[in-house]
Design a protein around this motif. Structure first.
Motif, mmCIF file in Angstrom:
data_model
loop_
_atom_site.group_PDB
_atom_site.id
_atom_site.type_symbol
_atom_site.label_atom_id
_atom_site.label_comp_id
_atom_site.label_asym_id
_atom_site.label_seq_id
_atom_site.Cartn_x
_atom_site.Cartn_y
_atom_site.Cartn_z
ATOM 1 N N GLN A 153 55.683 21.856 -32.416
ATOM 2 C CA GLN A 153 54.763 22.484 -31.467
ATOM 3 C C GLN A 153 54.432 21.592 -30.280
ATOM 4 O O GLN A 153 54.203 22.080 -29.181
ATOM 5 C CB GLN A 153 53.459 22.861 -32.186
ATOM 6 C CG GLN A 153 53.677 23.733 -33.407
ATOM 7 C CD GLN A 153 54.304 25.074 -33.069
ATOM 8 O OE1 GLN A 153 53.711 25.895 -32.384
ATOM 9 N NE2 GLN A 153 55.526 25.291 -33.540
ATOM 10 N N SER A 154 54.378 20.310 -30.487
ATOM 11 C CA SER A 154 54.096 19.377 -29.395
ATOM 12 C C SER A 154 54.619 17.996 -29.765
ATOM 13 O O SER A 154 54.847 17.699 -30.942
ATOM 14 C CB SER A 154 52.589 19.304 -29.091
ATOM 15 O OG SER A 154 51.885 18.788 -30.207
ATOM 16 N N THR A 202 53.594 19.475 -24.370
ATOM 17 C CA THR A 202 53.387 20.715 -25.107
ATOM 18 C C THR A 202 53.947 21.883 -24.310
ATOM 19 O O THR A 202 53.581 22.051 -23.146
ATOM 20 C CB THR A 202 51.891 20.955 -25.370
ATOM 21 O OG1 THR A 202 51.310 19.794 -25.958
ATOM 22 C CG2 THR A 202 51.696 22.142 -26.312
ATOM 23 N N ALA A 244 47.416 22.918 -29.922
ATOM 24 C CA ALA A 244 48.643 23.637 -30.274
ATOM 25 C C ALA A 244 48.655 23.891 -31.771
ATOM 26 O O ALA A 244 47.881 23.295 -32.532
ATOM 27 C CB ALA A 244 49.880 22.844 -29.854
#
Length: 548
Positions: free
Chosen positions: A346-347, A468, A496
């Motif tokens: 996700q990041s 992100t 996130a």
């Protein structure tokens, strides 16, 4: 006995096909699995046996010998009177019997433990009095990981862990199989997962394994080899590691670099300062070492635990690419093989502590979908525990989109790691609003927007760069306290999915700039899915990135 309680780890709304489940081939785990499950009992039992001898040694007493034990007579009455049948060996026999009695519950657990695999699900049954059946749908499986505690490595066993789309609470484990079988079954199941997600018809995995005794074929082949060759093969597989088919190593962290990074960490510095302070108090204040250690035991235990976790998760760390995505392998005592498939990252966060600048080292961490802070896992969310700039440049193209596809350019990444102030696409707050509050971080805090990514830079003592994708951002929060309203600045928090890295905070931003960022991020978030779903999105290495 109570009725069987089915549990679907994927939480599917579809009714289970009862007739299909009746045709499954149920198999037991490896016969040595109870020893791995009962490792704490084994350690406590051995400690109870060895402790008297250790105490006698430190007291200076003569230790017990086998001749002394032979003079001890068994009970002449009671339920243990029958032990006199073993003569002078009655005491070792009694110890063995007590040990076996302690292991009985674990062997019963193994006896009632079953697992099965078909073309679309993995099933696990467990429980003697209260039975439970769990099922994981293969089309919802995110990754299949191989975990190996120390005792499992010694015995040549491994655990398969299935992470499904619903998060930490739905993970399913198959405990324990031989390492060979676990790797073979994992490879077969991953083929099924890819087939199900692509819409093709898969074949049942594990069909080549003999029911009830999964290791019969490997054992028959191993019996033909010489004992020395078998031992060498066991050491190679369980301690040196085996590279999977189609894997290519990207990064390997040497042990010397890992130990050096720990020495240049805050925890080691605190321990050294506390040790010097304790020595000084012992010399000048005439305080005993035992009293000082007892008063600071909780602090020492916390620091040692943190250092051990750092050592265990970074030991022999390897990052490899495979047909199933990125894989990390690490572990000193317990080894873990973690798969990071496409779309689960996700990041990404890159950090560089102050003392690491002397050696030019960096750390790369990720947040994973469906795996939060509350999950009990050995994976610390690290793609690189400690590495050089060359290692960093090999990893970032695998997880960060390039400029041609709406991502970050090489200049932007360099500016995020090293530069200060505005420039190279980064926007820093006005100095007049920030210099009154935090002049030390005046030029590091900044952000940059690309068509697909949000980059946040910050930190003076520990440099940080967070990356992100707009499509992964769940929340962008603006905070402004009384002092912020007085001086016209605000703090932004970017959240996130996945909590391994945690939220990213952009501190001390002008109020006007912060509000403009909120509006612009909302606009980019609407179109972000179209950017990531566009055909042909590739990283600089010519493959889809894990952020896709």
């Amino acid at each position: 006995m109570s009725a069987t309680k089915p549990e679907n780890t994927a939480h599917s709304d579809e009714p289970s096909d009862w007739k299909q489940e009746q045709t499954l081939t149920w198999r037991r785990a490896h016969p040595l699995s109870p020893l791995v499950r009962s490792w704490l009992i084994i350690v406590a039992f051995l400690f109870g046996i060895v402790r008297p001898a250790v105490e006698d040694f430190f007291r200076g007493d003569d230790p017990l010998t086998f001749q002394d034990l032979a003079t001890v007579r068994p009970p002449e009455s009671g339920i243990l009177a029958w032990l006199h049948l073993f003569g002078s060996f009655w005491l070792p026999v009694a110890v063995v019997l007590v040990f076996l009695l302690l292991l009985v519950p674990f062997f019963l657990t193994w006896f009632f433990y079953r697992f099965a695999v078909d073309t679309s699900n993995v099933y696990v049954k467990s429980g003697m009095l209260f039975k439970t059946e769990r099922k994981a749908r293969l089309d919802r499986v995110q990754s299949i990981d191989v975990n190996r505690p120390l005792l499992a490595r010694i015995l040549g066993l491994a655990e398969l862990k299935f992470d499904v789309a619903d998060g930490a609470g739905s993970a399913l484990q198959v405990q324990y199989l031989s390492y060979r079988e676990a790797r073979r079954l994992r490879d077969e199941l991953l083929v099924q997962v890819r087939a199900l997600k692509s819409g093709s018809k898969p074949s049942a995995a594990g069909s080549q394994l003999e029911p009830g005794h999964p290791d019969s074929a490997p054992d028959a082949q191993a019996g033909e080899h010489h004992l020395r060759q078998r031992l060498a093969q066991h050491v190679t597989e369980n301690f040196k590691g085996v590279r999977g088919e189609g894997e290519q190593q990207i990064v390997h962290v040497p042990v010397g670099r890992l130990l050096g990074s720990m020495f240049l960490s805050l925890g080691v510095i605190i321990i050294m300062l506390m040790a010097v302070t304790m020595v000084g108090l012992m010399v000048w204040a005439d305080i005993s070492m035992g009293a000082l250690f007892a008063s600071n035991m909780a602090v020492f235990a916390g620091l040692v635990s943190a250092l051990w976790k750092r050592l265990n998760t970074g030991w022999n760390f390897r990052l490899v690419t495979s047909p199933d995505g990125l894989k990390t392998r690490f572990g000193l005592t317990d080894t873990v093989t973690k798969t990071l498939p496409e779309g689960r990252i996700q990041s990404v966060k890159v950090t560089q502590p102050l003392l690491w600048r002397l050696t030019g080292w960096y750390k790369v961490s990720v947040a994973l979908a469906g795996q939060g802070e509350g999950e009990n896992t050995a994976f610390a969310g690290e793609l690189l525990p400690v590495g050089t700039r060359a290692d960093l440049l090999r990893i970032l193209p695998l997880v960060v989109l390039d400029e041609a596809h709406g991502g970050a350019s090489a200049e932007q990444l360099h500016a995020g790691l090293e530069a200060k102030g505005s420039g190279h696409g980064f926007t820093a707050a006005q100095l007049t609003a920030r210099s009154r509050i935090d002049w030390f971080a005046i030029s590091r805090n900044a952000f940059s927007l690309t068509p697909a990514l949000l980059l946040v830079r910050g930190g003076m003592t520990t440099k940080r760069l967070s990356i992100t994708p707009h499509a992964k951002i769940q929340q962008l929060e603006l905070k402004q306290g009384p002092v912020g309203r007085r001086y016209g600045y605000a703090d932004l928090t970017v959240t996130a999915a996945g909590a391994m890295v945690g939220s990213t905070e952009l501190s001390l931003v002008d109020t006007e700039t912060a509000r403009a960022l909120l509006v612009r991020q909302a606009q980019l978030g609407v179109h972000a899915n179209q950017v990531l779903a566009a055909p042909g999105v590739r990283s600089q290495a010519g493959r889809r990135t894990a952020l896709d």
